[in-house]
Each structure stands twice: as C-alpha cells, then as structure tokens.
Design an enzyme around this catalytic site. Sequence first.
Site, short mmCIF file in Angstrom:
data_model
loop_
_atom_site.label_atom_id
_atom_site.label_comp_id
_atom_site.label_asym_id
_atom_site.label_seq_id
_atom_site.Cartn_x
_atom_site.Cartn_y
_atom_site.Cartn_z
N CYS A 1 -5.97 58.62 13.58
CA CYS A 1 -6.95 58.09 12.57
C CYS A 1 -8.07 58.88 11.45
O CYS A 1 -8.51 58.15 10.09
CB CYS A 1 -7.80 56.19 12.98
SG CYS A 1 -9.03 57.27 13.61
N HIS B 1 -25.83 51.43 11.96
CA HIS B 1 -23.91 51.62 12.29
C HIS B 1 -23.36 52.68 12.67
O HIS B 1 -23.54 54.02 12.11
CB HIS B 1 -23.83 51.00 10.60
CG HIS B 1 -22.00 51.08 10.33
ND1 HIS B 1 -21.38 50.02 10.94
CD2 HIS B 1 -21.42 51.69 9.69
CE1 HIS B 1 -20.08 50.06 10.37
NE2 HIS B 1 -20.09 51.27 9.60
N HIS C 1 -16.32 51.19 14.44
CA HIS C 1 -16.08 49.93 14.93
C HIS C 1 -15.60 50.12 16.13
O HIS C 1 -14.39 51.50 16.56
CB HIS C 1 -14.74 49.25 13.79
CG HIS C 1 -15.40 48.82 12.78
ND1 HIS C 1 -15.35 49.47 11.53
CD2 HIS C 1 -16.04 47.73 12.20
CE1 HIS C 1 -16.50 49.14 10.77
NE2 HIS C 1 -16.58 47.47 11.38
N ASP D 1 -6.99 49.31 20.45
CA ASP D 1 -5.52 49.51 21.08
C ASP D 1 -5.65 51.55 21.29
O ASP D 1 -4.60 52.30 21.05
CB ASP D 1 -4.57 50.22 19.59
CG ASP D 1 -5.28 51.07 18.02
OD1 ASP D 1 -6.88 50.95 18.56
OD2 ASP D 1 -5.32 50.79 17.71
N ARG E 1 -11.23 51.53 21.26
CA ARG E 1 -11.28 52.69 20.59
C ARG E 1 -12.37 52.60 20.04
O ARG E 1 -12.46 51.86 18.83
CB ARG E 1 -9.77 53.03 19.94
CG ARG E 1 -9.76 54.12 19.25
CD ARG E 1 -8.58 54.73 17.91
NE ARG E 1 -7.51 52.57 17.70
CZ ARG E 1 -8.57 52.83 16.39
NH1 ARG E 1 -9.60 53.84 15.70
NH2 ARG E 1 -7.47 51.44 15.74
N CYS F 1 -14.37 54.06 16.92
CA CYS F 1 -13.53 54.49 16.47
C CYS F 1 -14.37 55.08 15.10
O CYS F 1 -15.29 53.90 14.48
CB CYS F 1 -12.69 54.37 14.68
SG CYS F 1 -12.31 54.77 13.61
#
Length: 321
Positions: free
Chosen positions: A237, A274, A277, A281, A289, A291
């Site tokens: 990603c 922050h 997310h 998957d 996951r 990310c």
Amino acid sequence: MPTQFKLATFAGGCFWCMVSPFDEQPGIHQVVSGYTGGHTVNPTYEEVRTHTTGHYEAVQITYDPFVFSYNKLLDLYWQQIDPTDTTGQFNDRGDAYRTAIFVHDQEQKQLAESSKEALANSGQFTKPIVTEIISAQPFYQAEEKHQQYYKKVPFHYNLYKEGSGRASFIRKHWKNTKSDSELKEELTPLQYYVMKENGTEEPYENEYWNNNDDGIYVDRISGEALFSTLDQYDAGCGWPSFTKPLRRSELTEKLDTSLGMRRIEVRTKTSDSHLGHVFDDGPGLDKARYCMNSAALKFIPKQQLEAEGYSEFLSLFQEVN
C-alpha cells in the site's frame, strides 16, 4: 516460577482495568486478578463486593526485573489510578476499590516510598497522595470469568472503562499537554498535518514504508512505544503496515466517515494524535492491518533502544535471534 521472576501486587480499583496496561509490556510473564489485604480465606467476588471482608481488588504481576524494572511498574501503576482518593476509584466506591501498593520485600518498599514521594512533589496533583504502601499479604486468585476480562469481553470492558470515569481521568492527567504553538515548533509541517489535523502522507514517499531494520516505532510526540518491526510487513500500500501493535492499551480506535468512506481510525491515547487506520485484510489470525503514517512515528533502531530509554524492548529481538 523461574528464579529471575518476581512478584508485584497493586490495588487500583476495579481489577478489570488494571490488567491490560501491564499485560502488554515486555518482561511481564503473567497478570492475575484477585483479592488481598482482607481477613477471610478464599473470598469470592460476591463476598468482596460487600466490602465486609477487608479485601482489595488487586492484580498480581509476575515479571522479569531484568527486562521491566519495579520502578517502571510503579510509574505505570500511578498512571492508571486517582492516588488522591481514599474511598474508592472513580464510580466504584467502597473499601474493595481502594488503592494500595503491596510490597514483597524491603527493596520494593523503599522504591515504592520514593516513587510516592516523587509523585507528591511533582505537582501532578493538588491533593495529597493517599495510596497506601502495605506489606504483601495472602493473594487469592479471582474467579476465571474475571481473568483477562479486557480480552474476553472487549466491548463491555471499553464501555466500562469510559463510563466509570477512569479513561477520561487518565487522559486528563497523563496525556501530552503541549500547546499547538509548541507542537508546531517541534514538528515539521507534514508531521503536524498528519498527527493533529488527521492528514495522510503520500504512499511510497514516506520514511518507513520499506524499512528493513530491526527496532520499534514510538509516538513522535509522547515517546510511547507503539509498534515493532517484528510485526511489520509489506502490504503493498506504500505505508508502514503492521499485524498488531506493541501495546493495544496505548491506542484508541474510532469510526471515521470522512471522504465518503467508513474506516476505523487509530489514534494514540497519550498524545491524542492521528496515526492512520486499521483494516481487516491483514495476514494474521485476526486479519488486522494497521496502516500507519510514517510522519506520526519515530523509529528507534534495535542498537539504540537502551540509549534511548527503551531497553525493556531489547528482549523482543534477542528472542528471535
């Protein structure tokens, strides 16, 4: 019990909430919920909750002092409680919910007294620190349904921790309190945009998406340990991805409906920043996951863990080498 392991016993109100913060630390072998400090033998939960047996709800921790010291346990303990309350903790009232440090030897007693004095002198609280330091007494393991409650019933556990007032108290007294102006001086524009404005950096053009060195990632603001390269993998990603965090207790997850999507945002509790997310998957058993944005993380290489104050995490890499 291996000879290098020791016991630490803490009462901090409802024992459901006192397991997770210690359970996820390196060097912690076991955290057991139970009852101690009372005048009856083998008390039950129903008996203790009447506040007539003299017992405290407590946790007993089996730990390796060469990995996670007693002083670190004390620091973590104070951050879970209101040490100025003599009659309970948060919404839980009565003797069973009082706070106390049950010391197992003279060294623990001296360290606990010094830690309590340091907290009292820190100005963190305006009221006196009233948590007692007591010699360890017989510890009775609680019923199985109360063990590892945060894992067994996570939804109710999180609801209870928020509803009782404990979670908001911890955020108020222990989260990062730097002002926006201080953070803007400390962080780069991209780091501030990601961490404080819920931004996202570019894929494949960030610092750690293809990092192959051993080490851990910490919150760039608070320094709290968040992830390990042992759990990092290439998800294709363009951002650093992990199968799990080092300590779930340091993260909070919220529904994010921005940009016309439904996602689960991951934030830090201590600095309320922050990170990224979490998706379903991933390659692990729970398919998670994580990310993350590189801009929200600071990488500490394995060789620098001790010098940077994260020596307790060295054992993670020694176990796999």
